[in-house]
Design a protein around this motif. Structure first.
Motif, PDB file in Angstrom:
ATOM      1  N   ALA A  76     -29.244 -10.251 -30.147  1.00  0.00           N
ATOM      2  CA  ALA A  76     -29.992  -9.972 -28.923  1.00  0.00           C
ATOM      3  C   ALA A  76     -29.117 -10.202 -27.697  1.00  0.00           C
ATOM      4  CB  ALA A  76     -31.217 -10.872 -28.853  1.00  0.00           C
ATOM      5  N   LEU A  77     -29.349  -9.395 -26.675  1.00  0.00           N
ATOM      6  CA  LEU A  77     -28.657  -9.558 -25.402  1.00  0.00           C
ATOM      7  C   LEU A  77     -29.382 -10.621 -24.588  1.00  0.00           C
ATOM      8  CD1 LEU A  77     -26.577  -8.632 -23.262  1.00  0.00           C
ATOM      9  CD2 LEU A  77     -28.285  -6.953 -22.528  1.00  0.00           C
ATOM     10  N   THR A  78     -28.632 -11.654 -24.160  1.00  0.00           N
ATOM     11  CA  THR A  78     -29.178 -12.698 -23.300  1.00  0.00           C
ATOM     12  C   THR A  78     -28.249 -12.861 -22.103  1.00  0.00           C
ATOM     13  OG1 THR A  78     -27.997 -14.470 -24.444  1.00  0.00           O
ATOM     14  CG2 THR A  78     -30.199 -13.932 -25.250  1.00  0.00           C
ATOM     15  N   PHE A  79     -28.658 -13.677 -21.162  1.00  0.00           N
ATOM     16  CA  PHE A  79     -27.833 -13.932 -19.986  1.00  0.00           C
ATOM     17  C   PHE A  79     -27.714 -15.421 -19.750  1.00  0.00           C
ATOM     18  CE2 PHE A  79     -29.225  -9.627 -19.434  1.00  0.00           C
ATOM     19  CZ  PHE A  79     -28.118  -8.999 -18.897  1.00  0.00           C
ATOM     20  N   SER A  80     -26.490 -15.880 -19.533  1.00  0.00           N
ATOM     21  CA  SER A  80     -26.241 -17.258 -19.130  1.00  0.00           C
ATOM     22  C   SER A  80     -26.240 -17.259 -17.603  1.00  0.00           C
ATOM     23  CB  SER A  80     -24.889 -17.715 -19.674  1.00  0.00           C
ATOM     24  OG  SER A  80     -24.563 -18.984 -19.193  1.00  0.00           O
ATOM     25  N   ARG A  81     -27.079 -18.098 -17.016  1.00  0.00           N
ATOM     26  CA  ARG A  81     -27.186 -18.146 -15.553  1.00  0.00           C
ATOM     27  C   ARG A  81     -26.840 -19.540 -15.047  1.00  0.00           C
ATOM     28  NH1 ARG A  81     -31.413 -14.632 -17.243  1.00  0.00           N
ATOM     29  NH2 ARG A  81     -31.224 -12.609 -16.212  1.00  0.00           N
ATOM     30  N   TRP A  82     -26.117 -19.596 -13.942  1.00  0.00           N
ATOM     31  CA  TRP A  82     -25.741 -20.872 -13.346  1.00  0.00           C
ATOM     32  C   TRP A  82     -25.444 -20.659 -11.862  1.00  0.00           C
ATOM     33  CZ3 TRP A  82     -22.541 -17.684 -15.977  1.00  0.00           C
ATOM     34  CH2 TRP A  82     -21.323 -17.369 -15.398  1.00  0.00           C
ATOM     35  N   GLN A  83     -25.255 -21.770 -11.160  1.00  0.00           N
ATOM     36  CA  GLN A  83     -24.913 -21.717  -9.746  1.00  0.00           C
ATOM     37  C   GLN A  83     -23.480 -22.206  -9.592  1.00  0.00           C
ATOM     38  OE1 GLN A  83     -27.035 -24.369  -7.078  1.00  0.00           O
ATOM     39  NE2 GLN A  83     -27.107 -22.755  -5.533  1.00  0.00           N
ATOM     40  N   ASP A  84     -22.662 -21.426  -8.900  1.00  0.00           N
ATOM     41  CA  ASP A  84     -21.277 -21.785  -8.648  1.00  0.00           C
ATOM     42  C   ASP A  84     -21.233 -23.072  -7.841  1.00  0.00           C
ATOM     43  OD1 ASP A  84     -18.719 -21.753  -6.914  1.00  0.00           O
ATOM     44  OD2 ASP A  84     -18.311 -20.232  -8.452  1.00  0.00           O
ATOM     45  N   LYS A  85     -20.451 -24.049  -8.301  1.00  0.00           N
ATOM     46  CA  LYS A  85     -20.394 -25.358  -7.643  1.00  0.00           C
ATOM     47  C   LYS A  85     -19.769 -25.296  -6.258  1.00  0.00           C
ATOM     48  CE  LYS A  85     -20.311 -27.977 -11.914  1.00  0.00           C
ATOM     49  NZ  LYS A  85     -19.560 -28.860 -12.788  1.00  0.00           N
ATOM     50  N   VAL A  86     -18.842 -24.374  -6.061  1.00  0.00           N
ATOM     51  CA  VAL A  86     -18.147 -24.287  -4.782  1.00  0.00           C
ATOM     52  C   VAL A  86     -18.921 -23.423  -3.788  1.00  0.00           C
ATOM     53  CG1 VAL A  86     -16.012 -23.545  -3.637  1.00  0.00           C
ATOM     54  CG2 VAL A  86     -15.912 -24.632  -5.886  1.00  0.00           C
ATOM     55  N   THR A  87     -19.253 -22.195  -4.176  1.00  0.00           N
ATOM     56  CA  THR A  87     -19.886 -21.255  -3.253  1.00  0.00           C
ATOM     57  C   THR A  87     -21.416 -21.336  -3.266  1.00  0.00           C
ATOM     58  OG1 THR A  87     -20.026 -19.487  -4.894  1.00  0.00           O
ATOM     59  CG2 THR A  87     -17.995 -19.620  -3.581  1.00  0.00           C
ATOM     60  N   LYS A  88     -21.978 -22.047  -4.249  1.00  0.00           N
ATOM     61  CA  LYS A  88     -23.437 -22.158  -4.423  1.00  0.00           C
ATOM     62  C   LYS A  88     -24.092 -20.804  -4.728  1.00  0.00           C
ATOM     63  CE  LYS A  88     -23.271 -26.501  -3.425  1.00  0.00           C
ATOM     64  NZ  LYS A  88     -22.937 -27.384  -4.497  1.00  0.00           N
ATOM     65  N   GLU A  89     -23.260 -19.835  -5.069  1.00  0.00           N
ATOM     66  CA  GLU A  89     -23.747 -18.495  -5.386  1.00  0.00           C
ATOM     67  C   GLU A  89     -24.296 -18.456  -6.815  1.00  0.00           C
ATOM     68  OE1 GLU A  89     -21.775 -14.066  -5.877  1.00  0.00           O
ATOM     69  OE2 GLU A  89     -20.761 -15.544  -4.633  1.00  0.00           O
ATOM     70  N   ALA A  90     -25.396 -17.745  -7.015  1.00  0.00           N
ATOM     71  CA  ALA A  90     -25.963 -17.574  -8.353  1.00  0.00           C
ATOM     72  C   ALA A  90     -25.067 -16.644  -9.158  1.00  0.00           C
ATOM     73  CB  ALA A  90     -27.365 -16.998  -8.259  1.00  0.00           C
ATOM     74  N   LYS A  91     -24.746 -17.037 -10.381  1.00  0.00           N
ATOM     75  CA  LYS A  91     -23.877 -16.254 -11.264  1.00  0.00           C
ATOM     76  C   LYS A  91     -24.611 -15.999 -12.576  1.00  0.00           C
ATOM     77  CE  LYS A  91     -19.894 -16.784  -8.921  1.00  0.00           C
ATOM     78  NZ  LYS A  91     -18.903 -15.810  -8.619  1.00  0.00           N
ATOM     79  N   GLU A  92     -24.211 -14.948 -13.262  1.00  0.00           N
ATOM     80  CA  GLU A  92     -24.738 -14.697 -14.593  1.00  0.00           C
ATOM     81  C   GLU A  92     -23.708 -13.949 -15.421  1.00  0.00           C
ATOM     82  OE1 GLU A  92     -28.403 -12.541 -14.273  1.00  0.00           O
ATOM     83  OE2 GLU A  92     -27.396 -10.615 -14.244  1.00  0.00           O
ATOM     84  N   ARG A  93     -23.815 -14.128 -16.733  1.00  0.00           N
ATOM     85  CA  ARG A  93     -22.879 -13.517 -17.662  1.00  0.00           C
ATOM     86  C   ARG A  93     -23.667 -13.078 -18.899  1.00  0.00           C
ATOM     87  NH1 ARG A  93     -18.731 -17.200 -20.959  1.00  0.00           N
ATOM     88  NH2 ARG A  93     -20.724 -17.834 -21.739  1.00  0.00           N
ATOM     89  N   PRO A  94     -23.504 -11.817 -19.323  1.00  0.00           N
ATOM     90  CA  PRO A  94     -24.197 -11.382 -20.533  1.00  0.00           C
ATOM     91  C   PRO A  94     -23.569 -11.979 -21.787  1.00  0.00           C
ATOM     92  CG  PRO A  94     -22.859  -9.600 -19.661  1.00  0.00           C
ATOM     93  CD  PRO A  94     -22.750 -10.747 -18.691  1.00  0.00           C
TER      94      PRO A  94
END
Length: 121
Positions: A76-94
């Motif tokens: 199954a396709l899922t997404f890992s989501r986190w917040q960048d510690k430096v920029t506080k930008e929301a990130k995700e990776r399939p």
């Protein structure tokens, strides 16, 4: 009705990384390079996928899969989501959470050398 199912065949981009947890669970991560069907004159560039494998299947992957191994996976396709510690930008990776792993061969197979495996599956 909804369905989240991914099936890929390609070559391992690196040796698997394995983590053993106190709970007894095993997690294996690796990358998979999959060639696309291409038109004449197009550059032959693979698509890269991050794979996450758990349990007994993870142990098999850790033991038998190496960089360059030809494998088939479904999951199954899922997404890992986190917040960048430096920029506080929301990130995700399939990530592909693998349910089934097929050992199809390795680069050594194409050179005529047989891989050495102690067990049959």
């Amino acid at each position: 009705m909804s369905l989240n199912m991914v099936t890929l065949v390609g070559r391992a981009g690196r040796d698997p990384e394995v983590r053993y947890f106190e709970s007894g669970n095993v997690k294996c991560t690796l990358t998979l390079a999959v060639n696309r069907l291409r038109r004449k004159g197009e550059e032959d560039k693979p698509d890269w996928f991050d794979l996450e494998v758990w349990g007994k299947t993870a142990e098999i992957a850790a033991e038998y899969v190496r960089k360059g191994s030809l494998i088939g996976v479904s999951g199954a396709l899922t997404f890992s989501r986190w917040q960048d510690k430096v920029t506080k930008e929301a990130k995700e990776r399939p990530i592909i959470k693998v349910d089934r792993l097929e050992l199809l061969g390795s680069k050594r197979d194409s050179t005529g050398e047989a891989p050495s495996m102690d067990e049959d599956f």
